[in-house]
Scaffold this motif. Sequence first.
Motif, PDB file in Angstrom:
ATOM      1  N   GLU A   1       0.845  24.749  -4.682  1.00 39.68           N
ATOM      2  CA  GLU A   1       0.244  25.280  -5.912  1.00 39.68           C
ATOM      3  C   GLU A   1      -0.117  24.185  -6.906  1.00 39.68           C
ATOM      4  N   ASN A   2       0.465  22.996  -6.733  1.00 37.61           N
ATOM      5  CA  ASN A   2       0.118  21.894  -7.627  1.00 37.61           C
ATOM      6  C   ASN A   2      -1.196  21.228  -7.231  1.00 37.61           C
ATOM      7  N   PHE A   3      -1.762  21.660  -6.137  1.00 33.10           N
ATOM      8  CA  PHE A   3      -2.959  21.011  -5.612  1.00 33.10           C
ATOM      9  C   PHE A   3      -4.040  22.050  -5.377  1.00 33.10           C
ATOM     10  N   LEU A   4      -5.250  21.544  -5.265  1.00 35.76           N
ATOM     11  CA  LEU A   4      -6.370  22.403  -4.957  1.00 35.76           C
ATOM     12  C   LEU A   4      -6.399  22.546  -3.436  1.00 35.76           C
ATOM     13  N   VAL A   5      -6.020  23.713  -2.943  1.00 35.45           N
ATOM     14  CA  VAL A   5      -5.960  23.870  -1.487  1.00 35.45           C
ATOM     15  C   VAL A   5      -6.750  25.106  -1.056  1.00 35.45           C
ATOM     16  N   GLY A   6      -7.021  25.145   0.229  1.00 44.91           N
ATOM     17  CA  GLY A   6      -7.764  26.268   0.775  1.00 44.91           C
ATOM     18  C   GLY A   6      -6.851  27.475   1.000  1.00 44.91           C
ATOM     19  N   TYR A   7      -7.371  28.670   0.733  1.00 40.77           N
ATOM     20  CA  TYR A   7      -6.642  29.894   1.008  1.00 40.77           C
ATOM     21  C   TYR A   7      -7.522  30.834   1.827  1.00 40.77           C
TER      22      TYR A   7
ATOM     23  N   THR B   1      -3.423  39.896  -3.217  1.00 39.85           N
ATOM     24  CA  THR B   1      -2.531  38.774  -3.446  1.00 39.85           C
ATOM     25  C   THR B   1      -1.936  38.273  -2.132  1.00 39.85           C
ATOM     26  N   LYS B   2      -2.368  38.889  -1.032  1.00 38.53           N
ATOM     27  CA  LYS B   2      -1.879  38.420   0.264  1.00 38.53           C
ATOM     28  C   LYS B   2      -2.746  37.277   0.747  1.00 38.53           C
ATOM     29  N   LEU B   3      -2.304  36.077   0.466  1.00 40.24           N
ATOM     30  CA  LEU B   3      -3.115  34.900   0.782  1.00 40.24           C
ATOM     31  C   LEU B   3      -2.364  33.978   1.721  1.00 40.24           C
ATOM     32  N   ARG B   4      -3.109  33.389   2.605  1.00 40.31           N
ATOM     33  CA  ARG B   4      -2.523  32.385   3.498  1.00 40.31           C
ATOM     34  C   ARG B   4      -3.014  31.014   3.093  1.00 40.31           C
ATOM     35  N   VAL B   5      -2.082  30.079   2.948  1.00 40.47           N
ATOM     36  CA  VAL B   5      -2.474  28.705   2.629  1.00 40.47           C
ATOM     37  C   VAL B   5      -3.059  28.059   3.868  1.00 40.47           C
ATOM     38  N   ASN B   6      -4.145  27.334   3.666  1.00 37.80           N
ATOM     39  CA  ASN B   6      -4.747  26.619   4.779  1.00 37.80           C
ATOM     40  C   ASN B   6      -4.847  25.142   4.425  1.00 37.80           C
ATOM     41  N   LEU B   7      -4.028  24.327   5.089  1.00 37.77           N
ATOM     42  CA  LEU B   7      -3.974  22.906   4.759  1.00 37.77           C
ATOM     43  C   LEU B   7      -4.794  22.042   5.718  1.00 37.77           C
ATOM     44  N   ASP B   8      -5.684  22.668   6.502  1.00 38.02           N
ATOM     45  CA  ASP B   8      -6.455  21.904   7.495  1.00 38.02           C
ATOM     46  C   ASP B   8      -7.202  20.731   6.881  1.00 38.02           C
ATOM     47  N   LYS B   9      -7.907  21.009   5.783  1.00 42.66           N
ATOM     48  CA  LYS B   9      -8.674  19.936   5.144  1.00 42.66           C
ATOM     49  C   LYS B   9      -7.763  18.800   4.723  1.00 42.66           C
ATOM     50  N   TRP B  10      -6.642  19.172   4.132  1.00 38.04           N
ATOM     51  CA  TRP B  10      -5.695  18.155   3.673  1.00 38.04           C
ATOM     52  C   TRP B  10      -5.172  17.331   4.841  1.00 38.04           C
TER      53      TRP B  10
ATOM     54  N   TYR C   1       0.831  -1.194   0.000  1.00 32.96           N
ATOM     55  CA  TYR C   1       0.000   0.000   0.000  1.00 32.96           C
ATOM     56  C   TYR C   1       0.868   1.248   0.000  1.00 32.96           C
ATOM     57  N   GLU C   2       0.336   2.275  -0.624  1.00 32.21           N
ATOM     58  CA  GLU C   2       1.052   3.538  -0.648  1.00 32.21           C
ATOM     59  C   GLU C   2       0.081   4.654  -0.283  1.00 32.21           C
ATOM     60  N   LEU C   3       0.509   5.496   0.619  1.00 31.39           N
ATOM     61  CA  LEU C   3      -0.315   6.626   1.030  1.00 31.39           C
ATOM     62  C   LEU C   3       0.274   7.874   0.398  1.00 31.39           C
ATOM     63  N   SER C   4      -0.457   8.455  -0.555  1.00 30.54           N
ATOM     64  CA  SER C   4       0.073   9.601  -1.299  1.00 30.54           C
ATOM     65  C   SER C   4      -0.474  10.893  -0.723  1.00 30.54           C
ATOM     66  N   LEU C   5       0.431  11.764  -0.345  1.00 25.60           N
ATOM     67  CA  LEU C   5       0.042  12.987   0.347  1.00 25.60           C
ATOM     68  C   LEU C   5       0.406  14.211  -0.467  1.00 25.60           C
ATOM     69  N   ILE C   6      -0.036  15.357   0.014  1.00 27.73           N
ATOM     70  CA  ILE C   6       0.300  16.628  -0.630  1.00 27.73           C
ATOM     71  C   ILE C   6       1.777  16.929  -0.408  1.00 27.73           C
ATOM     72  N   ASP C   7       2.368  17.655  -1.346  1.00 30.25           N
ATOM     73  CA  ASP C   7       3.715  18.166  -1.147  1.00 30.25           C
ATOM     74  C   ASP C   7       3.558  19.547  -0.514  1.00 30.25           C
ATOM     75  N   GLU C   8       3.821  19.631   0.761  1.00 29.86           N
ATOM     76  CA  GLU C   8       3.541  20.883   1.473  1.00 29.86           C
ATOM     77  C   GLU C   8       4.415  22.036   0.992  1.00 29.86           C
ATOM     78  N   GLU C   9       5.533  21.710   0.339  1.00 24.14           N
ATOM     79  CA  GLU C   9       6.407  22.746  -0.207  1.00 24.14           C
ATOM     80  C   GLU C   9       5.809  23.358  -1.469  1.00 24.14           C
TER      81      GLU C   9
END
Length: 671
Positions: free
Chosen positions: A424-430, A456-465, A413-421
């Motif tokens: 922008e390659n993913f649909l994330v909350g801002y 353009t001052k946006l904060r990334v929010n990865l809570d959902k992820w 099994y492989e668990l594929s996660l977001i690249d937190e770095e």
Amino acid sequence: MTTRMDSKPLKIKKGQKFVDALAPGYLKDGIIAVKYQNKTVDLQMEAKENGEFTPVYLKSEDGTRILRHSSAHLLAHAITELYPSALLNAGPATDDGFFYDIEMPPVSTEQLAEIEKKMREISSRKLPITRKVLSKEQLYRMFEGNPYKIQKIRDYVPDGTSSTVYEQGNFTDFCTGPHVPSTDIIKHFRLTSIASALYKVNGEQKHLLRIYGTAFPDESSLKQYFVLKEEAQKRDHRKIGSEMDLYVFDSENAPGFPLYTPNGTIIRDKLIEYMRGLNSSNGWTEVATPHVFRDTMWKRSGHYSKYREDMYLFNLDEDGYAIKPMNCPGHILIFRRNMYSYRDLPVKLSEFGTVYRYEKSGEVGGLTRPRSFTIDDGHAFLALSQVENEIVSILKMIAETFKTLFGGLEISYELSLIDEEHPENFLVGYECADCGEKFDLRGAVDQLKCPKCGSTKLRVNLDKWNEASEALRSAISSLNLPYKETPGDAAFYGPKISVYLKDALGRKWQLSTIQLDFFMPSNFGLTYVDSSGGKSPVIMLHRAVFGSIERIMAILIENYSGKLPTWLSPYQVIVVPVSEHYADYAQGVASALKKSGLRVYLDSTSETLNKKLRLIRRFRAAYICVVGEKEQENNTVTVRSRSDTMKEMRQSEFSEAIAAEIEKRNIEQFM
RNA sequence: GCCACUGUAGCUCAGGAGGUAGAGCAACUGAUUUGUAAUCAGUAGGUCGGGGGAUCAAAACCCUCCAGUGGCUCCA
């Protein structure tokens, strides 16, 4: 290849060379490097401090990897002698060989043979391979004129530090090593193919020539490698599929689209029937959706922006349409017909949905990469608290399915996660720092703007992820399944679990996926009424157990070399009369077996028995029943199994045994 | 899309210093009536992937398009 050698730790003093810490004559025993402080290093290296090290033998896994890396250097050396204007890029070892990427004009297969010859010649010069430490400035000077090396020096060597080059005769390459001590250790190798590889240098995409080869510690492993390749070719599902008459590829009229014949359709149907049963006993209901939707839906689902290149699009009148590349939005349209309370969830919709994706011409091939394929798809709509349970249930379905299809073969099994770095390659909350607006977006960081105030001052929010990832992680570990985490491999809309199978030839195939998706349901505004009477967002879970029917068919065929378990076999029994004198008896046997529900074929040709057997062999029947005088008298059949064991038995006995085998979907035959 | 290789009968393949196609198997017909991987004889089957070009002449040489196969993720 993975021969374990006696590798007791040996002692070394600070400043001593590893080669000197070995007893004399060790080199001849196949030691090519050492493991010191958890790293493989050259024999010529000096120890940084007193300690222990273990020898690395050529025949070990580490040793073979080093050998292959050195083989890549040997290849590069040969290239520079034959083509002085070639510019070297990089040449690593791979899992089964090595390659080198080079900027040079394309070469033909004849030239490839010449390069290999040159490599052998250089190998026989017995050049010592030595490591040299150079400062960044010295490196720049040494490799000026080669933009690829310059870029690597710039990227990997911090200012004011040094790195290493490896020298063999008049050839030098920028490399951290380690390498085998001398060129003549590289003996058992072959160049295998030529490809072009994309590479970015100074931001510009370039096509480099990639030359592939492989190398082994000894001749017999090298031969073994090619024998295995040949065996894989013999099992190629395209070849076996056409022999068994399972499907057709019409490259002129339907390139990349498999057309299933009656035999192939039987296998498909049996797989679908199995999955239907499993779905239903696990609470999945079945739906049917159309193949074409207005593009409005694809725009809303997010596919249009991400997948447009791969979609079959067309216009009629004023409207745009797309043939579905995925089933999920269709299921959403069904789901949202109702209001749901938390008591109604999860809602689990499944479909054997055929999807169409425009794969680029160089990417299609056989059943493993077709342009149309049928997913045993399923979408669960649920509340966050239900995610973990549902995933556990799906993982169990997966384990059961592969046990049925492949018995004890290893799955991982492989668990594929977001690249937190690189969110922008993913649909994330801002969240907008200026107006506080919250929204989901995907795209390059510097192009992101608040849809409300344009800030353009946006904060990334990865809570959902993070929540999603945690649910997957805890489900998979609650079942004690072996898994590996791969950051950056997630789907653009959520993290996922992938399941891999190791087949009879040791090849790894990707099968099932489970993907969590917080975003598509929110694009469609899916909510349910929670226990406090408020609206909560619905979470969506995409899953496929087989993956696609075509892919699982290809894997089954290759794994079993076409000799499928009886329940899947298009020809469960072929009845062959010894001669036409026994045609009536054979006919009787065949119709009795057919009556009991078996897939039976009667060979009524007037050939010799030998010839009939030879000609039907390609169908890989589960059982062949030969009947003649003896059988007619005894009211028996002589049964021959897939593994060519033979047994005379009463008709009823045979018919009961095979019926039981099919009923239980056994992999093994009863005889 | 990019690189290499390939495309001749249903299948496997031969041919090719240019002179308009061959074999085996399969198919069909007839004979044979067979005990676990090839019984014999005959018949039929091809715009040599498509298009264009140089040539008196192309399956072969050149150009171009299409399709198939293996690669194009693994970083010095």
